[in-house]
Scaffold this motif. Structure first.
Motif, PDB file in Angstrom:
ATOM      1  N   ILE A 460      36.251  35.376  32.269  1.00 61.15           N
ATOM      2  CA  ILE A 460      37.273  36.065  32.758  1.00 61.15           C
ATOM      3  C   ILE A 460      36.942  37.540  33.013  1.00 61.15           C
ATOM      4  N   GLN A 461      37.508  38.004  34.313  1.00 60.56           N
ATOM      5  CA  GLN A 461      37.230  39.370  34.630  1.00 60.56           C
ATOM      6  C   GLN A 461      38.272  40.255  33.954  1.00 60.56           C
ATOM      7  N   SER A 462      39.594  39.984  34.234  1.00 62.38           N
ATOM      8  CA  SER A 462      40.700  40.685  33.967  1.00 62.38           C
ATOM      9  C   SER A 462      42.100  39.831  34.015  1.00 62.38           C
ATOM     10  N   LEU A 463      43.129  40.336  33.112  1.00 61.79           N
ATOM     11  CA  LEU A 463      44.449  39.890  33.372  1.00 61.79           C
ATOM     12  C   LEU A 463      45.216  40.825  33.640  1.00 61.79           C
ATOM     13  N   GLU A 464      46.046  40.510  34.638  1.00 62.27           N
ATOM     14  CA  GLU A 464      46.943  41.500  34.951  1.00 62.27           C
ATOM     15  C   GLU A 464      48.452  40.759  35.109  1.00 62.27           C
ATOM     16  N   ARG A 465      49.382  41.531  34.370  1.00 62.13           N
ATOM     17  CA  ARG A 465      50.807  41.226  34.565  1.00 62.13           C
ATOM     18  C   ARG A 465      51.403  41.429  36.032  1.00 62.13           C
ATOM     19  N   LYS A 466      52.114  40.376  36.839  1.00 63.51           N
ATOM     20  CA  LYS A 466      52.900  40.584  38.119  1.00 63.51           C
ATOM     21  C   LYS A 466      54.168  40.226  37.988  1.00 63.51           C
ATOM     22  N   VAL A 470      51.359  36.101  35.039  1.00 57.93           N
ATOM     23  CA  VAL A 470      50.111  36.633  34.654  1.00 57.93           C
ATOM     24  C   VAL A 470      48.990  36.005  35.583  1.00 57.93           C
ATOM     25  N   VAL A 471      48.215  36.900  36.040  1.00 59.18           N
ATOM     26  CA  VAL A 471      47.170  36.808  37.247  1.00 59.18           C
ATOM     27  C   VAL A 471      45.682  36.739  36.415  1.00 59.18           C
ATOM     28  N   VAL A 472      45.143  35.717  36.248  1.00 59.80           N
ATOM     29  CA  VAL A 472      43.988  35.852  35.537  1.00 59.80           C
ATOM     30  C   VAL A 472      42.711  35.668  36.586  1.00 59.80           C
ATOM     31  N   ARG A 473      41.933  36.631  36.814  1.00 57.06           N
ATOM     32  CA  ARG A 473      40.824  36.615  37.665  1.00 57.06           C
ATOM     33  C   ARG A 473      39.587  36.544  36.725  1.00 57.06           C
ATOM     34  N   THR A 474      38.941  35.488  37.405  1.00 56.55           N
ATOM     35  CA  THR A 474      37.551  34.971  36.917  1.00 56.55           C
ATOM     36  C   THR A 474      36.512  35.128  37.997  1.00 56.55           C
ATOM     37  N   GLN A 475      35.228  35.157  37.338  1.00 58.20           N
ATOM     38  CA  GLN A 475      34.243  35.556  38.150  1.00 58.20           C
ATOM     39  C   GLN A 475      32.896  34.374  37.791  1.00 58.20           C
ATOM     40  N   SER A 476      32.232  33.700  38.542  1.00 58.26           N
ATOM     41  CA  SER A 476      31.160  33.166  38.509  1.00 58.26           C
ATOM     42  C   SER A 476      29.961  33.413  39.528  1.00 58.26           C
ATOM     43  N   ASP A 477      28.969  32.743  39.059  1.00 58.35           N
ATOM     44  CA  ASP A 477      27.968  32.795  39.978  1.00 58.35           C
ATOM     45  C   ASP A 477      27.862  32.561  41.365  1.00 58.35           C
TER      46      ASP A 477
END
Length: 653
Positions: A460-466, A470-477
């Motif tokens: 999980i890179q970040s959580l942002e309330r809109k 809630v937008v959960v931004r993830t990152q992977s290889d």
């Protein structure tokens, strides 16, 4: 094998499943050719003629002949039933025979009725409501039935009503004959005129003439609707257009399953070509002819504004929302202000396009080419990208990150040259998930954690309330397929959501049992108070238990005001109780624990306030609890558990 077929007559040839990369079919006759599952990457069909081969045309001619004869004959017979009903009504009212041979009123009645049917259809098309036609025919049928009931013989009423129904069916049959094209209309008209001349000397020429006139009117109406639906593509005639095209394109040049990667159809005649099921990867349709007469259903070419834009470079409409435009090429077009909301733009080509002010909110832009496009003022709220999305050389001063334009990036000023491309190329390597409810957020976080425990590479890179989500931004290889990881997380989230619902039910049952236990202890305490002589250490023990269960869990027996028991929502109530217990068991100083419990109790009280007041009232308590997270992060497991729990609580405020 040579792949240069330029200028040849290849009608009826089969290229099924062949490797035709780079093949040249420029200027070829390709009627009835089969390119099913062929690889047509970089192939050229410039100025080629597609369509139906001679064998299929011959078969369709014979089928049109049979269908035209059947339709003309059936419409003629049904019109005679209507004429007989009119004569029956006349006899019922006048008690005399209708002087058919000496009176042209019957011809006038039949012609006027057929004309009125046409007018009702024209009115429905003008005002875009088929209820005009159905309402008109319903009134006619009821009127005929009511008038016919005045006869002595009741069966005449049914006959008259049947006549009105019959003429309606006759109109439909006539229009159906026209749906197969000019051949069906011609044959039906020939049959009608031949029948009229055959019976001209039998003494019933007026009846025959009336039936013929009505049939001709219906056939001409059907022919008109056929031409109109193919040319204008009105939604009112969508069903007629679909069946007319299905018949027209049967036996046409086949592209089902073919790979159309950068395939060039410039200036080609695409009549009767079948593109449904083809794999579009930026083919070129510049100045292609008769694309509206191709079978394009269930393909990105289905909508008329899309085809007009691709073939003529002209915008008939700026609304492309909720469409599938995957793999199309819009290279170099001016799309300023166009609406691509929730549209699949994956693998599409927008190089050198003007996208100023375009709405790309919630658009799927996986592998999309935006190189050298102008994107100043574009709306990119919750759009999806991946590592294959290209932003090289994009010209952009700023973008709006919310569809209502409340937020922009950068917040002030403009991007420096190349800054947008660098920023969003990095973001493109992330995958965003949206949770609309606290339950969805909890299930999503648990799903990501589950995949991590199974060895999946996702963080999980970040959580942002809109707004309310809630937008959960993830990152992977970078080597991992973003579409695959997205599908895996969504599937696991559904499972976690189901498990969460089951856990909530168990938790509710447990809370009910605890409340029953508390009520029992209160009853025992009340009895002890009522009987002071029998009061002993056990009663004091019960008193301590009640105080402990109803007060804040401060560890020192404090009885601070606790509003948690009054929280109506069971899930929030359980979350606040768990948060209290977690704080009580933590390593925080007593003063910090006391303030933390007070903050939790204030949140419980605020949760009972109106929705509009909660956010402002809860701000101080939430800020204090967020500051505690840094102190608790020294213990990894405790800090992670506290963070997830706090996010869940914050979602309610």
């Amino acid at each position: 094998m040579s792949k240069n077929f330029a200028g040849q007559n290849l009608n009826g040839r089969s290229f099924r499943g062949q490797d035709l990369r780079g093949a040249d079919f420029s200027g070829c006759e390709l009627k009835g050719c089969d390119f099913t599952d062929a690889d047509l990457t970089d192939a050229k069909f410039c100025r080629a003629t597609l369509g139906i081969d001679d064998w299929h045309n011959l078969f369709k001619l014979l089928a049109n002949f049979v269908f035209g004869m059947s339709s003309g004959f059936l419409a003629w017979v049904l019109n005679f039933l209507f004429i007989y009903a009119v004569i029956g009504i006349f006899k019922g009212f006048t008690r005399t025979d209708f002087p058919v041979e000496e009176n042209n009123a019957l011809l006038l009645i039949g012609s006027l009725y057929a004309a009125s049917v046409c007018l009702s259809v024209f009115a429905a098309l003008k005002y875009r409501d088929w209820r005009i036609v159905t309402g008109y025919h319903s009134v006619i049928i009821m009127a005929v039935a009511v008038m016919a009931t005045g006869e002595v013989v009741v069966s005449k009423a049914y006959l008259a009503a049947a006549g009105a129904v019959a003429v309606t069916v006759a109109a439909a049959v006539g229009m159906a004959a026209a749906a197969v094209g000019r051949v069906g209309v011609t044959i039906a008209l020939m049959l009608t005129l031949a029948g009229t001349s055959t019976v001209a000397g039998t003494g019933v020429v007026v009846e025959v003439g009336t039936g013929a006139a009505m049939t001709v009117i219906y056939l001409l109406l059907g022919w008109y609707l056929n031409r109109r639906c193919l040319k204008s593509e009105e939604s009112m005639l969508a069903l007629l257009r679909r069946y007319a095209l299905a018949w027209r394109c049967w036996g046409g040049t086949q592209f089902v399953g073919a790979t159309l990667a950068h395939t060039d159809f410039a200036e080609a005649d695409l009549s009767a070509a079948r593109f449904a099921g083809a794999k579009f990867q930026q083919p070129n349709f510049t100045h292609a002819k008769n694309l509206h007469l191709a079978w394009i259903y269930a393909s990105p070419l289905e909508r008329k504004p899309v085809r007009t834009l691709l073939t003529e470079g002209r915008l008939d409409s700026q609304d492309f929302s909720n469409l599938n435009l995957r793999g199309l090429s819009f290279k170099g077009l001016n799309l300023t202000g166009c609406n691509f909301y929730h549209t699949d733009l994956s693998e599409a080509d927008f190089r050198n396009c003007g996208l100023t002010g375009a709405d790309l909110s919630e658009a799927m832009a996986l592998g999309t080419h935006f190189s050298n496009a102008t994107m100043t003022g574009a709306l990119i709220d919750n759009w999806s990208m991946d590592k294959h999305t290209q932003f090289d050389g994009v010209i952009c001063d700023f973008v709006y990150t919310k569809r209502n334009k409340d937020e922009r990036n950068p917040p002030q000023g403009n991007f420096k040259p190349g800054e947008f491309s660098k920023l969003y190329q990095e973001i493109a390597n992330t995958v965003d998930f949206i949770a609309h409810t606290p339950d969805e957020l909890t299930a999503l976080l648990r799903a990501i954690d589950h995949i991590k425990q199974q060895g999946g590479d996702i963080v999980i890179q970040s959580l942002e309330r809109k707004n309310e989500s809630v937008v959960v931004r993830t990152q992977s290889d970078e080597s991992i397929d973003k579409a695959a990881i997205y599908a895996e997380v969504k599937a696991q989230t559904e499972k976690e959501l189901l498990m969460l619902q089951q856990e909530k039910q168990l938790l509710l049952q447990k809370v009910e049992m605890q409340e029953q236990h508390t009520d029992t202890l209160k009853q025992l305490l009340n009895k002890a108070i009522e009987s002071p002589k029998t009061m002993n250490d056990n009663s004091r023990h019960y008193s301590n238990i009640i105080a402990h269960s109803s007060a804040l869990a401060l560890g020192d027996g404090s009885t601070a005001n606790n509003h948690i028991e009054q929280v109506a929502d069971a899930e929030l109530k359980a979350a606040l109780q768990t948060l209290q217990q977690l704080l009580a068991d933590s390593h925080l100083a007593d003063i910090d624990k006391q303030q933390a419990h007070q903050a939790v109790d204030e949140l419980a009280a605020v949760s009972q306030k109106p929705q509009a007041e909660r956010k402002s009232l809860a701000r101080r308590s939430l800020s204090f609890l967020k500051d505690l997270q840094q102190d608790l992060s020294s213990v990894a497991e405790l800090g992670e558990q506290y963070g997830k729990l706090l996010i869940k609580v914050m979602a309610w405020f």
